[in-house]
Design a protein around this motif. Sequence first.
Motif, PDB file in Angstrom:
ATOM      1  N   ARG A  66      68.261  -2.343  49.091  1.00 40.38           N
ATOM      2  CA  ARG A  66      68.013  -3.607  48.398  1.00 40.38           C
ATOM      3  C   ARG A  66      69.041  -3.843  47.298  1.00 40.38           C
ATOM      4  O   ARG A  66      69.461  -4.987  47.071  1.00 40.38           O
ATOM      5  N   ALA A  67      69.471  -2.772  46.631  1.00 43.11           N
ATOM      6  CA  ALA A  67      70.507  -2.912  45.606  1.00 43.11           C
ATOM      7  C   ALA A  67      71.799  -3.431  46.212  1.00 43.11           C
ATOM      8  O   ALA A  67      72.463  -4.312  45.645  1.00 43.11           O
ATOM      9  N   GLY A  68      72.156  -2.893  47.369  1.00 44.58           N
ATOM     10  CA  GLY A  68      73.355  -3.363  48.042  1.00 44.58           C
ATOM     11  C   GLY A  68      73.242  -4.808  48.477  1.00 44.58           C
ATOM     12  O   GLY A  68      74.206  -5.587  48.377  1.00 44.58           O
ATOM     13  N   GLN A  69      72.059  -5.191  48.940  1.00 44.19           N
ATOM     14  CA  GLN A  69      71.845  -6.579  49.347  1.00 44.19           C
ATOM     15  C   GLN A  69      71.954  -7.522  48.153  1.00 44.19           C
ATOM     16  O   GLN A  69      72.540  -8.603  48.263  1.00 44.19           O
ATOM     17  N   ARG A  70      71.380  -7.109  47.012  1.00 44.81           N
ATOM     18  CA  ARG A  70      71.485  -7.940  45.805  1.00 44.81           C
ATOM     19  C   ARG A  70      72.947  -8.093  45.398  1.00 44.81           C
ATOM     20  O   ARG A  70      73.399  -9.189  45.032  1.00 44.81           O
ATOM     21  N   ALA A  71      73.676  -6.981  45.447  1.00 44.19           N
ATOM     22  CA  ALA A  71      75.085  -7.022  45.046  1.00 44.19           C
ATOM     23  C   ALA A  71      75.898  -7.914  45.978  1.00 44.19           C
ATOM     24  O   ALA A  71      76.705  -8.742  45.525  1.00 44.19           O
ATOM     25  N   LEU A  72      75.700  -7.765  47.276  1.00 39.89           N
ATOM     26  CA  LEU A  72      76.439  -8.586  48.230  1.00 39.89           C
ATOM     27  C   LEU A  72      76.080 -10.061  48.074  1.00 39.89           C
ATOM     28  O   LEU A  72      76.952 -10.936  48.153  1.00 39.89           O
ATOM     29  N   ALA A  73      74.796 -10.337  47.844  1.00 41.40           N
ATOM     30  CA  ALA A  73      74.373 -11.727  47.647  1.00 41.40           C
ATOM     31  C   ALA A  73      75.009 -12.333  46.406  1.00 41.40           C
ATOM     32  O   ALA A  73      75.248 -13.551  46.350  1.00 41.40           O
ATOM     33  N   GLY A  74      75.290 -11.494  45.430  1.00 45.27           N
ATOM     34  CA  GLY A  74      75.938 -11.964  44.211  1.00 45.27           C
ATOM     35  C   GLY A  74      77.446 -12.038  44.298  1.00 45.27           C
ATOM     36  O   GLY A  74      78.107 -12.361  43.313  1.00 45.27           O
ATOM     37  N   GLY A  75      77.991 -11.712  45.469  1.00 46.76           N
ATOM     38  CA  GLY A  75      79.431 -11.840  45.664  1.00 46.76           C
ATOM     39  C   GLY A  75      80.235 -10.582  45.397  1.00 46.76           C
ATOM     40  O   GLY A  75      81.470 -10.642  45.313  1.00 46.76           O
ATOM     41  N   GLN A  76      79.560  -9.428  45.295  1.00 41.62           N
ATOM     42  CA  GLN A  76      80.287  -8.185  45.041  1.00 41.62           C
ATOM     43  C   GLN A  76      81.112  -7.806  46.263  1.00 41.62           C
ATOM     44  O   GLN A  76      80.622  -7.842  47.400  1.00 41.62           O
ATOM     45  N   THR A  77      82.343  -7.431  46.039  1.00 45.02           N
ATOM     46  CA  THR A  77      83.275  -7.036  47.089  1.00 45.02           C
ATOM     47  C   THR A  77      83.980  -5.758  46.665  1.00 45.02           C
ATOM     48  O   THR A  77      83.816  -5.287  45.524  1.00 45.02           O
ATOM     49  N   LEU A  78      84.790  -5.216  47.542  1.00 45.64           N
ATOM     50  CA  LEU A  78      85.602  -4.064  47.168  1.00 45.64           C
ATOM     51  C   LEU A  78      86.545  -4.436  46.039  1.00 45.64           C
ATOM     52  O   LEU A  78      86.731  -3.661  45.082  1.00 45.64           O
ATOM     53  N   THR A  79      87.148  -5.603  46.106  1.00 41.05           N
ATOM     54  CA  THR A  79      88.058  -6.040  45.040  1.00 41.05           C
ATOM     55  C   THR A  79      87.334  -6.106  43.701  1.00 41.05           C
ATOM     56  O   THR A  79      87.835  -5.623  42.674  1.00 41.05           O
ATOM     57  N   ARG A  80      86.148  -6.692  43.692  1.00 44.00           N
ATOM     58  CA  ARG A  80      85.398  -6.805  42.440  1.00 44.00           C
ATOM     59  C   ARG A  80      84.914  -5.445  41.943  1.00 44.00           C
ATOM     60  O   ARG A  80      84.794  -5.224  40.732  1.00 44.00           O
ATOM     61  N   THR A  81      84.644  -4.537  42.867  1.00 47.56           N
ATOM     62  CA  THR A  81      84.248  -3.190  42.459  1.00 47.56           C
ATOM     63  C   THR A  81      85.412  -2.470  41.788  1.00 47.56           C
ATOM     64  O   THR A  81      85.228  -1.807  40.759  1.00 47.56           O
ATOM     65  N   LEU A  82      86.605  -2.598  42.342  1.00 44.83           N
ATOM     66  CA  LEU A  82      87.778  -2.001  41.700  1.00 44.83           C
ATOM     67  C   LEU A  82      88.041  -2.649  40.344  1.00 44.83           C
ATOM     68  O   LEU A  82      88.428  -1.972  39.384  1.00 44.83           O
ATOM     69  N   ASP A  83      87.813  -3.956  40.240  1.00 46.14           N
ATOM     70  CA  ASP A  83      87.967  -4.635  38.953  1.00 46.14           C
ATOM     71  C   ASP A  83      86.953  -4.104  37.942  1.00 46.14           C
ATOM     72  O   ASP A  83      87.250  -4.010  36.739  1.00 46.14           O
ATOM     73  N   MET A  84      85.761  -3.799  38.399  1.00 45.73           N
ATOM     74  CA  MET A  84      84.731  -3.225  37.530  1.00 45.73           C
ATOM     75  C   MET A  84      85.183  -1.875  36.977  1.00 45.73           C
ATOM     76  O   MET A  84      84.989  -1.571  35.796  1.00 45.73           O
ATOM     77  N   VAL A  85      85.804  -1.068  37.832  1.00 40.91           N
ATOM     78  CA  VAL A  85      86.329   0.224  37.380  1.00 40.91           C
ATOM     79  C   VAL A  85      87.437   0.009  36.354  1.00 40.91           C
ATOM     80  O   VAL A  85      87.498   0.694  35.318  1.00 40.91           O
ATOM     81  N   ARG A  86      88.312  -0.952  36.605  1.00 41.52           N
ATOM     82  CA  ARG A  86      89.382  -1.237  35.651  1.00 41.52           C
ATOM     83  C   ARG A  86      88.811  -1.654  34.296  1.00 41.52           C
ATOM     84  O   ARG A  86      89.311  -1.230  33.233  1.00 41.52           O
ATOM     85  N   ALA A  87      87.777  -2.486  34.321  1.00 38.59           N
ATOM     86  CA  ALA A  87      87.156  -2.927  33.071  1.00 38.59           C
ATOM     87  C   ALA A  87      86.545  -1.740  32.331  1.00 38.59           C
ATOM     88  O   ALA A  87      86.653  -1.635  31.100  1.00 38.59           O
ATOM     89  N   PHE A  88      85.900  -0.834  33.066  1.00 41.22           N
ATOM     90  CA  PHE A  88      85.330   0.366  32.450  1.00 41.22           C
ATOM     91  C   PHE A  88      86.418   1.223  31.818  1.00 41.22           C
ATOM     92  O   PHE A  88      86.255   1.752  30.716  1.00 41.22           O
ATOM     93  N   ARG A  89      87.536   1.349  32.510  1.00 41.29           N
ATOM     94  CA  ARG A  89      88.623   2.193  32.020  1.00 41.29           C
ATOM     95  C   ARG A  89      89.306   1.625  30.766  1.00 41.29           C
ATOM     96  O   ARG A  89      90.016   2.350  30.065  1.00 41.29           O
TER      97      ARG A  89
END
Length: 263
Positions: A66-89
Amino acid sequence: MTRIDDTFRRLREDGRKAFVAYIMAGDPDAETSLAVMRGMPEAGVDVIELGLPFTDPMADGPTIQRAGQRALAGGQTLTRTLDMVRAFREDDATTPIVLMGYYNPIYSRGVARFLEEATEAGIDGLIVVDLPPEEDDELCIPAQAAGLNFIRLATPTTDDRRLPKVLTNASGFVYYVSITGITGAAEAQAADVAPDVARIKAQTDLPVAVGFGIKTAAAAEAIAGVADGVVVGSAIVERIGRGDPPADVLAFVRELAEGSHRT
């Protein structure tokens, strides 16, 4: 030496066990998941596992599905996940990040491109649950050449004939799945886990972290007594899914971390 290697070395020297916490990138939205991720180190998390949402998560139970479904429904992609890591760093250059997921999004991206982007973003290791050791040339070996740890899963059904193959080319740590089945199912029992952890450690110098079925600080403490690290995912994701604010989620994460570190 990767951040993962350095973290386990430091904890071992300090006589402490590792606490590894999992969240799904983009769940329930990018802003909330980044807020939780940013708060994890202060809450006592030693290694962050960041889930990469995928449409067919065969190893995940309902909570993480369900977490994955929520994330995908919100537009989460591999690109956005890598951007999330960059923001954390931007604020944290030391906490290890393991990207956990399935091979399809990586394959679609192209292995060489993915590895270049992942290392640039600040990812330290990979757990790809649907790539067995027989497929090491596909991603494992290129990932290690790029400086990433490739973390392998072992399970209660990984017998002594299979275990050496599973450990071949593994690095960072071994993730021991404490129960058969999907994530978030039964509760892990330290007495059941201890013999298999010892069996794995007899064949590798890598740390062994135990996950699946750990839902409380007391359970984390018990598992830490027989392993090098404790992994908690579904219990954290469940709180995110029911709408707990990041501060409350992180308070729960802190309880789990304190339990893991008491041993």
